[in-house]
Structure formats: C-alpha cells, structure tokens
Scaffold this motif. Sequence first.
Motif, PDB file in Angstrom:
ATOM      1  N   TRP A 171       0.874  -1.165   0.000  1.00  0.00           N
ATOM      2  CA  TRP A 171       0.000   0.000   0.000  1.00  0.00           C
ATOM      3  C   TRP A 171       0.913   1.218   0.000  1.00  0.00           C
ATOM      4  O   TRP A 171       1.670   1.410   0.949  1.00  0.00           O
ATOM      5  N   ASP A 199      -2.012  -0.656  -5.368  1.00  0.00           N
ATOM      6  CA  ASP A 199      -3.006  -0.398  -4.323  1.00  0.00           C
ATOM      7  C   ASP A 199      -3.696   0.936  -4.654  1.00  0.00           C
ATOM      8  O   ASP A 199      -3.387   1.571  -5.674  1.00  0.00           O
ATOM      9  N   ILE A 200      -4.580   1.379  -3.787  1.00  0.00           N
ATOM     10  CA  ILE A 200      -5.435   2.532  -4.113  1.00  0.00           C
ATOM     11  C   ILE A 200      -4.697   3.794  -4.569  1.00  0.00           C
ATOM     12  O   ILE A 200      -5.312   4.660  -5.178  1.00  0.00           O
ATOM     13  N   ILE A 236      -5.991  -2.644  -7.826  1.00  0.00           N
ATOM     14  CA  ILE A 236      -7.068  -2.880  -6.851  1.00  0.00           C
ATOM     15  C   ILE A 236      -8.332  -2.151  -7.322  1.00  0.00           C
ATOM     16  O   ILE A 236      -8.247  -1.125  -8.003  1.00  0.00           O
ATOM     17  N   TRP A 273     -12.593   5.256   1.174  1.00  0.00           N
ATOM     18  CA  TRP A 273     -11.401   5.997   0.729  1.00  0.00           C
ATOM     19  C   TRP A 273     -11.693   7.167  -0.194  1.00  0.00           C
ATOM     20  O   TRP A 273     -11.120   8.241  -0.037  1.00  0.00           O
ATOM     21  N   TRP A 307      -7.461  -7.186  -7.896  1.00  0.00           N
ATOM     22  CA  TRP A 307      -7.923  -7.584  -6.552  1.00  0.00           C
ATOM     23  C   TRP A 307      -9.030  -6.630  -6.152  1.00  0.00           C
ATOM     24  O   TRP A 307      -8.957  -5.433  -6.387  1.00  0.00           O
ATOM     25  N   ASP A 309     -11.417  -5.073  -3.227  1.00  0.00           N
ATOM     26  CA  ASP A 309     -11.267  -4.791  -1.796  1.00  0.00           C
ATOM     27  C   ASP A 309     -12.498  -4.062  -1.250  1.00  0.00           C
ATOM     28  O   ASP A 309     -13.349  -3.590  -2.006  1.00  0.00           O
ATOM     29  N   MET A 310     -12.561  -3.970   0.066  1.00  0.00           N
ATOM     30  CA  MET A 310     -13.555  -3.174   0.800  1.00  0.00           C
ATOM     31  C   MET A 310     -14.987  -3.617   0.491  1.00  0.00           C
ATOM     32  O   MET A 310     -15.937  -2.847   0.604  1.00  0.00           O
ATOM     33  N   PHE A 316     -16.667   3.463   6.387  1.00  0.00           N
ATOM     34  CA  PHE A 316     -15.937   4.250   7.407  1.00  0.00           C
ATOM     35  C   PHE A 316     -16.923   5.009   8.299  1.00  0.00           C
ATOM     36  O   PHE A 316     -16.796   5.033   9.495  1.00  0.00           O
ATOM     37  N   ARG A 407     -11.330  -9.683  -1.262  1.00  0.00           N
ATOM     38  CA  ARG A 407     -11.215  -9.769   0.192  1.00  0.00           C
ATOM     39  C   ARG A 407     -12.464 -10.427   0.770  1.00  0.00           C
ATOM     40  O   ARG A 407     -12.381 -11.395   1.504  1.00  0.00           O
ATOM     41  N   TRP A 420      -7.675 -13.413  -0.801  1.00  0.00           N
ATOM     42  CA  TRP A 420      -6.541 -13.368   0.110  1.00  0.00           C
ATOM     43  C   TRP A 420      -7.092 -13.336   1.517  1.00  0.00           C
ATOM     44  O   TRP A 420      -8.282 -13.093   1.709  1.00  0.00           O
ATOM     45  N   ASP A 423      -6.392  -8.583   6.205  1.00  0.00           N
ATOM     46  CA  ASP A 423      -5.340  -7.779   6.837  1.00  0.00           C
ATOM     47  C   ASP A 423      -4.765  -8.470   8.068  1.00  0.00           C
ATOM     48  O   ASP A 423      -5.205  -8.239   9.188  1.00  0.00           O
ATOM     49  N   PHE A 456       0.561  -7.796   6.987  1.00  0.00           N
ATOM     50  CA  PHE A 456       0.113  -6.506   6.445  1.00  0.00           C
ATOM     51  C   PHE A 456       0.360  -5.378   7.452  1.00  0.00           C
ATOM     52  O   PHE A 456       1.087  -4.433   7.188  1.00  0.00           O
ATOM     53  N   HIS A 481       2.735  -8.510   0.937  1.00  0.00           N
ATOM     54  CA  HIS A 481       1.956  -7.261   0.970  1.00  0.00           C
ATOM     55  C   HIS A 481       2.062  -6.624   2.344  1.00  0.00           C
ATOM     56  O   HIS A 481       2.075  -7.314   3.359  1.00  0.00           O
TER      57      HIS A 481
HETATM   58  O1  MIG Z   1      -8.788   0.435   4.570  1.00  0.00           O
HETATM   59  O2  MIG Z   1      -6.229  -0.304  -0.101  1.00  0.00           O
HETATM   60  O3  MIG Z   1      -7.155  -5.307   2.947  1.00  0.00           O
HETATM   61  O4  MIG Z   1      -4.809  -5.052   1.474  1.00  0.00           O
HETATM   62  O5  MIG Z   1      -3.714  -2.488   1.194  1.00  0.00           O
HETATM   63  C1  MIG Z   1      -7.726  -0.293   4.043  1.00  0.00           C
HETATM   64  C2  MIG Z   1      -5.561  -0.228   1.107  1.00  0.00           C
HETATM   65  C3  MIG Z   1      -7.959  -0.608   2.602  1.00  0.00           C
HETATM   66  C4  MIG Z   1      -7.475  -2.950   2.874  1.00  0.00           C
HETATM   67  C5  MIG Z   1      -6.869  -4.139   2.216  1.00  0.00           C
HETATM   68  C6  MIG Z   1      -5.392  -3.935   2.088  1.00  0.00           C
HETATM   69  C7  MIG Z   1      -5.111  -2.701   1.277  1.00  0.00           C
HETATM   70  C8  MIG Z   1      -5.777  -1.498   1.934  1.00  0.00           C
HETATM   71  N1  MIG Z   1      -7.206  -1.737   2.113  1.00  0.00           N
END
Ligand code: MIG
Length: 688
Positions: A171, A199-200, A236, A273, A307, A309-310, A316, A407, A420, A423, A456, A481
């Motif tokens: 990340w 990553d993001i 991602i 994010w 990948w 994610d979230m 949040f 995830r 995967w 975290d 992580f 990672h």
């Molecule tokens: O709030 O994209 O599980 O692998 O690096 C964290 C940032 C968001 C969670 C993922 C992680 C990734 C991270 N993401």
Amino acid sequence: MIRKFTFGTPVPTDAVVLSLPAETGPVPFFTLSRDGDRVILTRKLQPEDCLFGLGESVRGINKRGSLYRSWNSDVFNHTESTESLYGSHNFLLFFGPECLFGVFLDDPGRITWDLGYTRSDTAVITSENGNLDLYFVEEASLSETARSFRRLTGQSYLPPRWAFGYIQSRWGYASESEVRSVAEEHRKRGIPLDGICLDIDYMDDFKNFTWRKDAFPDLKHFSAGMKKEHIRLIPIIDAGIRKEKGYAPYDSGEKGDVFCKKEDGSEFTAAVWPGICCFPDFLREDVRRWFGSLYRPLLEAGVEGFWNDMNEPALFYTDESVEAAFRRAEELCTGSSVDYEEMWSLNNAFSSIANNPEDYRSFLHEVGGKPVRHDLVHNLYGAFMTRSAAEAFRRFDPEKRYLLFSRSSFIGAHRNGGIWQGDNFSWWSHLRMALQMLPNLNLCGFLFSGCDLGGFGCNVTEDLLARFLQLGVFTPLMRNHSALHTREQEIYRFSSWEQMRDTVRVRYALLPFLYSEFMKAALSDGMYFRPLAFDYPEDRRAVRTEDQLMLGEGCMIAPVMEQNADGRYVYLPEDMLMIRFRSPEDYDPVPLEKGDHWIRCGISEFPLFVKKNHPVLLCPGGESSETLDDRTFTALCMADRDVSYDLYRDNGTDPAPTLYGHLTKAVVPLAAQGSSPVPGVAISSLVL
Ligand code: MIG
C-alpha cells in the motif's frame, strides 16, 4: 448423498450449482428448534468429534471449542478472539468415531456457530434470519464428503499460470517510476517476480476505474513494457463508487439506477477511501453487468489481474452513524466531567461509527424486483462483486483466464475468483493462523488463496518474513503485501535477501509441479491443502495435528512458525521422504520413518515431505513463470515401484488447462535407486 431442506423464503445466493428437491420431515443429525425467525440446529458432541470447515475464520484447523459468526467484516486488527472475518463460508464437517457428515447453511445473513463454546459437549448453529436452504452431505470418507460438497457448489476458480509466480505488493506504490524500481530491484538481484499490485494510490483520488495521469501517463504502454519483462500489474478495485457528478462511473450508475437505496428512496451513501460513496447493488444482474463493464478500460490497457477490496462492504462512516455518536456524546457529557462508565460509553459510541450495524440495516437491495434489507443478505455483497468482475472478464475475452482475488467472499465466489486472507499482522501467531485457515478455505472451495506474506499491519522482522515466505512457497497465491507506514517489506530491503531470494527460487523450481497439483485438485473437485485427518482418519495423532498440512496428491508441509527456532518436531503418519530446501540447487533428500522427528531447519531452510511413490519434480526455475525452463526436471522419489506423474503444462491462460500427459518419462526406474547418492531415493533427470 446430499439432502436439502428449505426454511422460509431464501434469496438466491449463487452458492450451489445443483438444483435438488427439498425434503420435508425431520432433519438428520440435529435437533431443530425455532425461536421467532431463528432456525436453531443443536447436536451433542462426543469427546472425540472434530469439526472442520468455516473457511476463513480464526483459531485452529479443528473449529471445536469456539464461537464464530458469519458476518463479513473489515477487521484490520483481528486476533484469536475475533468472531468474524472478511468472508462467510458456512460449511462444517462433523467427524468422529460415530459421525461423518457435512452441513451447509446456504444463508447470506448472520449465523452463529457455537461449536462447543457454551457447553463443550454441544454444537448449536443458529440462523438469525431463518430464510435458508440447508444441505447435509454424507459420503464414505472426509475427502469424499468434501468432493460431494464441491459437486454441489461447483468447480473452483482456475487462475492463469503466471498467478502462481511471486507477487510484490505494498500500500503506497504511487507511480510508474516507483513500480519500475520495485521491478528492477527484484530483477537485478535475481529475485523471481511475476506481478506487482497497484493499491489505491494509483487511482485519481481513490476513485475506482481511474488512474492518476501524472503518475501513470500511459498505462497501456507501461503495462505492455512490464509485461515484456514478464511482470503483470494487478490493480485494486474497491466496492464503493464516489458520489460525484461528472465522474463517469457515478453518472452512468445514477442514470442506470444501480445504487442501493434507503427505505425513503434516497441513495444510501457512506464514506470510504474516495470520500462519500454509493454502493452498487451487485445482487442485480444488470448492475453486475454495468459494474463489470467499468473494468474494460483497464483490460484494454493490458491489465490481466485485479484484486477487489472493501467489499464486505466496509463503511468508514455515514451521516447517521456520526450523528448517533455525537448524540450519545451529548447525552453523556451533561456535566463538566464523565465517570469511567460514561467514558467507556463515549469511547464505544465513537468506535462504532465505522461498519455500524444500524447502517447495514438501513439500505436495500433488489431481488427479483422486490426490496430486501441489506443485513439479511449482507454476506453476499463481496461474492457478487467478484461475480460481476469475473463475468465481465469472460465477456471481454472468453479464451483467457484472468487473475482475480477478493477480500470478501461467500461460498459460490470460489468459482469466480480466489481470496486473500485479509489484513493480517506481522505476528508469528498470524503465520500460524494463515496455515490453519488454508485447509478450511480449501474445504469451502477456495483453493486459490494465500495470506499477506510478511504480514500486512505493523513492522515485520527479518526472520518472520523469511518464515512467512517459506509457507508462501506452497500457497497458490504467493504475495508479499504490507500496509502504508509500516516497515518496508520487499525482500531486497533486508540484509539476508539472498536467502529469501533462494526461497522464492524454490517456489519457481517447484512451480510446474505445484501448478499441476493445483489443477488436479481443482479439476477433480478435490483439495490442494487438507487437514492430515483427510489422509489418515484412523490415526489419532494425525487427526489432531494443527501445524502441518497435506498438499496435493502426495505431499505434506510443516513450516517453522516460531521466532528463533532452529527446527521443529514433525509428525510423520507414514514413511516419507523429506526434502529440506535451501535453494533449488541445495537441498537434502532424507528418507524418514513414520513417527516423530526433530527436523533441523535453520532460518534459510524449510522442509517438504513426500509420501512413497509420489515424485516431486524440480525444474531449474527462472526469473518469471513465463521464462522458467519447464522441460528439464529432476524427479525425486522414494519409490518401491515404477512411478509416473501427471504434469499439467500449457500456455497458462487457456480456459481449460491441459494435461501434458501421463509423464511416462517421469517413470523413476527402480534401477536408478542403486546409483542414487541417497539410499532408497530415486533421483532421476528427465527432459521433455
Ligand atoms: O482500509 O487499499 O485489505 O490489502 O492495502 C484499508 C488499502 C484498505 C485494505 C486491504 C489492504 C489494502 C488497503 N485496504
């Protein structure tokens, strides 16, 4: 034999591929009771009963003794006592002297698994919603029960061959030049590498399907250049779409009315994010199609792996969850001071702003034209996002296998992608947790999996990374990672990088072999990793072994998982050949007898154990999966007869992998044993 029972009106979950008629009458194996909507299954446990399954969850291979909840959760910070992780995999095997069966709750809502926790002699499984299909699977052995369950739920996802290479991720990688330097540092040191995750930070303001034009001015050109060096970019994608007029995915989404709504008809929004986001209703077919089509520009730029994610989905905060916290604060802080109880309430009020249960109750999906409250189908969200992506890749190029791992997940998603393990932390206990989770993930269909190697969260130590990598040699997904702000974790950051490089080189030497083992497991609805109990159900020691795994047809792994250990005890349920690796060129083949052994394993050493008459094939390796020499093998085997090996060898991306053939050349002639430097071990070389 599979039996099905239906309660209430279940929502289609896409978990099963066989449509079976539902029976009426009493359910087998359990006492059934109702409490309001709840469906409760109760069963007495005998002292020797073991429970396997529940895929992604903490604690042991044997799940007995603890309490788990199916409720997909973003749980950075999870520990041994965390009840829910990112995926819900509601399949559990009961195995004991008098029982052998599996139970599957095809139920996307909240489920509680009290597995000898409240009372050590009783298992209680509670479906909170009470709308579910309940399946019982009963076959003659553990492996056959697992296989029968996979027949019910469908063949596991097949990744491309390059996805079995080493993948570096962190990340924070934010530009072409940074990614290029990661690639160069690997190449220049001879650390094999097949992929780098983005990553993001590659996105424009964390907005899905965008990329920063300043940092990646020509993604297509960049990805083509990297691919020429046999390194794939793996970006991602998050679940939420930023609510912003003028941002194409939001505009088209709004136009197509794809986002989840609240009861009053307004869009449900929560911050992740990118800021305030809307959430695609992945349960709708048209929405999956729409979301999937958004991957297209990245696919056109040459990307072959993603990948997701979230997608629990992680929230949040919402306006409502923040307001609720402030309201609570106002209630509590009437005077000038708070007492300690109020202080903790205050603390709780603010810590429940994220992923708040009220928020998950506040929005709707549409199923068959009817609104369904999110919390009743919560555990499907990530799985249907995976489905959306996988369906899009198949539309984009039906002739090709793409890398996809998610995830969040639910059984059914195992047909569309890998996962995967979420975290984890740079903890020795999380190395052990990763190992213990793997066979249960396999049992639930998720064969393509692995943990964040090195951990992580928090700062890794050099020895911990080395030991994580030694487990990673054998996990289908082998990805290093780490999180933003943690210690840099690329192999080349460490003084003993050469040893870690050699560990990765062993992966590449074994890659054609491990790829074949994976394909055989996946194509036969089998398991790549298994608890020892599956192979040695009569062996009480093996059944309770929690720190070793069976791998493929004939192997067993037993990694070192303790700091400063110079080896470990390994239990061999039968005579096996140990191959203790230091590098592809430097290893000790040692035949060992059934029983307990202290296996010396210094920090740069790790063992693989192999049953008799099962060859292990080592190739010379290479810097990438595409450049390795997979025609020249050394076959190692403890044999008392001629043996052969089924090798899968193909271009790595065709929809159906091909069996190279019954590798007659791999026949290890008994005569070879005479000339072997190790008595009893045939070491032969073969050239295809
Ligand atoms: O709030 O994209 O599980 O692998 O690096 C964290 C940032 C968001 C969670 C993922 C992680 C990734 C991270 N993401």
